[in-house]
Motif scaffolding. Structure first.
Motif, short mmCIF file in Angstrom:
data_model
loop_
_atom_site.label_atom_id
_atom_site.label_comp_id
_atom_site.label_asym_id
_atom_site.label_seq_id
_atom_site.Cartn_x
_atom_site.Cartn_y
_atom_site.Cartn_z
N ARG A 10 -40.68 20.75 -22.84
CA ARG A 10 -39.79 19.13 -22.02
C ARG A 10 -40.14 18.10 -22.70
N GLN A 11 -41.25 16.90 -23.39
CA GLN A 11 -41.08 16.17 -24.21
C GLN A 11 -40.64 16.04 -25.53
N ALA A 12 -40.68 17.07 -26.21
CA ALA A 12 -39.85 17.53 -27.56
C ALA A 12 -38.59 17.00 -26.85
N ALA A 13 -37.61 17.52 -25.69
CA ALA A 13 -36.52 17.90 -25.48
C ALA A 13 -36.41 16.39 -25.26
N GLN A 14 -36.55 15.40 -24.60
CA GLN A 14 -36.74 14.41 -23.59
C GLN A 14 -36.71 13.46 -25.13
N LEU A 15 -37.59 13.24 -25.68
CA LEU A 15 -37.44 11.65 -26.98
C LEU A 15 -36.85 12.07 -27.96
N LEU A 16 -36.16 13.75 -28.32
CA LEU A 16 -34.91 13.79 -29.00
C LEU A 16 -33.25 13.22 -27.80
N ALA A 17 -33.73 13.08 -26.96
CA ALA A 17 -32.55 13.07 -26.43
C ALA A 17 -32.31 11.40 -26.45
N GLY A 18 -33.70 10.70 -26.53
CA GLY A 18 -33.38 9.09 -26.19
C GLY A 18 -33.33 8.69 -28.24
N THR A 19 -34.01 9.70 -29.01
CA THR A 19 -33.48 9.02 -30.71
C THR A 19 -32.22 9.16 -30.53
N LEU A 20 -31.50 10.33 -30.56
CA LEU A 20 -29.98 10.06 -30.94
C LEU A 20 -29.23 9.74 -29.83
N ASP A 66 -22.93 19.34 -40.06
CA ASP A 66 -23.50 18.02 -39.98
C ASP A 66 -24.69 19.36 -40.45
N PRO A 67 -25.06 18.97 -41.95
CA PRO A 67 -26.22 18.84 -41.86
C PRO A 67 -27.49 18.59 -41.44
N GLU A 68 -27.77 17.40 -42.02
CA GLU A 68 -28.93 16.28 -40.61
C GLU A 68 -28.99 17.05 -39.66
N LEU A 69 -27.73 16.88 -38.60
CA LEU A 69 -28.04 17.56 -36.77
C LEU A 69 -28.35 18.72 -36.89
N ALA A 70 -28.52 19.89 -37.62
CA ALA A 70 -28.98 21.09 -38.16
C ALA A 70 -30.02 21.38 -38.77
N SER A 71 -30.59 20.18 -39.38
CA SER A 71 -31.85 19.93 -39.61
C SER A 71 -32.71 19.64 -38.56
N THR A 72 -32.24 18.61 -37.88
CA THR A 72 -34.01 17.72 -37.00
C THR A 72 -33.58 19.23 -36.14
N VAL A 73 -32.72 19.83 -34.99
CA VAL A 73 -31.97 20.47 -34.08
C VAL A 73 -33.33 22.14 -34.50
N ILE A 74 -33.50 22.36 -35.51
CA ILE A 74 -34.21 23.36 -36.34
C ILE A 74 -35.52 22.82 -36.16
N GLU A 75 -35.84 21.39 -36.63
CA GLU A 75 -37.27 21.26 -37.03
C GLU A 75 -37.71 21.09 -35.28
N VAL A 76 -36.94 20.73 -34.59
CA VAL A 76 -37.62 20.17 -33.30
C VAL A 76 -38.34 21.80 -32.66
N ALA A 77 -37.22 22.99 -32.84
CA ALA A 77 -36.81 23.86 -32.09
C ALA A 77 -38.16 24.66 -33.03
#
Length: 263
Positions: free
Chosen positions: A89-99, A232-243
Motif C-alpha cells: 500500500r505505502q509503496a504504491a501510494q508513494l509511486l503514484a504521487g511521484t509519477l 519505456d525502459p525507465e518506467l519498466a525499471s521503476t515498476v520492477i524495482e518497486v515490485a
C-alpha cells in the motif's frame, strides 16, 4: 437438516440481493427482485433486514437503495488482513504521487484479477476506485504477470476463450504464450490499448517467500502520458524495482540455487 438448508438458502438470497448493487447504481425494490430472481415481497423483506444491519441504506426522498456503511467496515477489515495489501500500500501510494500516474496492485481470483490497491496521480485521475473490482487476465499488464504462475495448459483450462475488448486484444492462446515468454524474459509486461482505447500500463510480478508469483504491480494511465508504444525502459525499471521491494517485504530472498558440490 431442513432447518440448515433453509438457513443456507436465506444466506444465498441475501447475498444475491447485495450482488444486485455491484454495477454501482441505486436500485428500486423491483430492480433488486428482478436481478436476484426473487419475488418483490421477499426482496423487500430482505432489504429491510439488511437496512437494519446497515448493509444497505435507503434514500428517504427517492426510496432507492444503495450499499451501506457496514460493508465499508467489513471491506476495510478484509483488505487490511491481506499481506500483499499491507506490504504494497505505502509503496504504491508513494509511486503514484511521484509519477503522477495510476498505480495498481492485484492478485488472481479464479479467471480474473482482483485489485487490492489503486492510487491515482494527477496525470491519471479517476472518479472511482478500482479496489475490489475485477478485470481480465489476458488483456492487462497485471494479468499477464499473474498468468506467468500457470503453465500454458493451465492457462487454456482457466480461460479457454480470450475475449476481445479492442482491436489490439490478444485473443489467441499461442500468441499469448509468445507474449508471456517475453514478459518472463525481461521481467515486466506492457499493455497498450488491449483493454481500453487510449489507456496503457506497465507491470511487474510480486513474489512471496517461496518465490511464487502472488500478485503484480502496475503503473497505468493515458497512452499520451506513458508513451509505451515504443517502450519505456525507465518506467519498466521503476515498476520492477518497486515490485521487487514488495517481494522482499513478503519474505522473498531471491532465486534459490543448489549448493555447489564439494570436491
Amino acid at each position: 437438516m431442513a432447518s440448515e438448508q433453509s438457513t443456507n438458502q436465506s444466506v444465498e438470497k441475501a447475498a444475491s440481493v447485495l450482488a444486485a448493487f455491484l454495477d454501482g447504481r441505486a436500485l428500486r425494490v423491483s430492480d433488486v427482485a428482478k436481478y436476484a430472481g426473487l419475488g418483490q415481497s421477499t426482496a423487500s423483506r430482505l432489504l429491510a433486514t439488511l437496512e437494519s444491519l446497515e448493509y444497505v441504506e435507503r434514500d428517504p426522498a427517492s426510496n432507492l437503495y444503495r450499499l451501506g456503511p457496514a460493508l465499508l467496515t467489513l471491506a476495510g477489515v478484509a483488505i487490511n488482513q491481506h499481506p500483499v495489501h499491507r506490504e504494497a500500500r505505502q509503496a504504491a501510494q508513494l509511486l503514484a504521487g511521484t509519477l503522477g500516474l495510476g498505480v495498481n496492485v492485484a492478485v488472481r481470483h479464479g479467471s480474473s484479477l482482483f485489485y487490492l490497491c489503486n492510487f491515482e496521480g494527477r496525470l491519471a485521475p479517476k472518479s472511482f476506485t478500482l479496489m475490489g473490482q475485477r478485470n481480465p487476465l489476458h488483456a492487462t499488464g497485471i494479468g499477464k504477470c499473474l498468468l506467468l504462475a500457470l503453465t500454458p495448459a493451465q492457462r487454456r483450462e482457466l480461460v479457454p476463450d480470450l475475449h476481445r475488448y479492442t482491436p489490439r486484444t490478444i485473443c489467441d492462446h499461442d500468441e499469448l504464450d509468445t507474449a508471456l515468454d517475453l514478459v518472463a524474459l525481461r521481467g515486466y509486461a506492457t499493455e497498450v490499448e488491449e483493454l481500453a482505447l487510449g489507456r496503457s500500463c506497465v507491470a511487474a510480478p510480486v513474489l512471496d517467500q517461496s518465490g511464487e508469483i502472488v500478485a503484480a504491480l502496475s503503473i497505468s494511465g493515458p497512452l499520451s502520458a506513458l508513451g509505451l508504444a515504443d517502450g519505456d525502459p525507465e518506467l519498466a525499471s521503476t515498476v520492477i524495482e518497486v515490485a521487487d521491494s514488495i517481494s522482499v517485504g513478503l519474505g522473498y530472498l531471491g532465486p534459490r540455487h543448489a549448493p555447489a558440490e564439494r570436491h
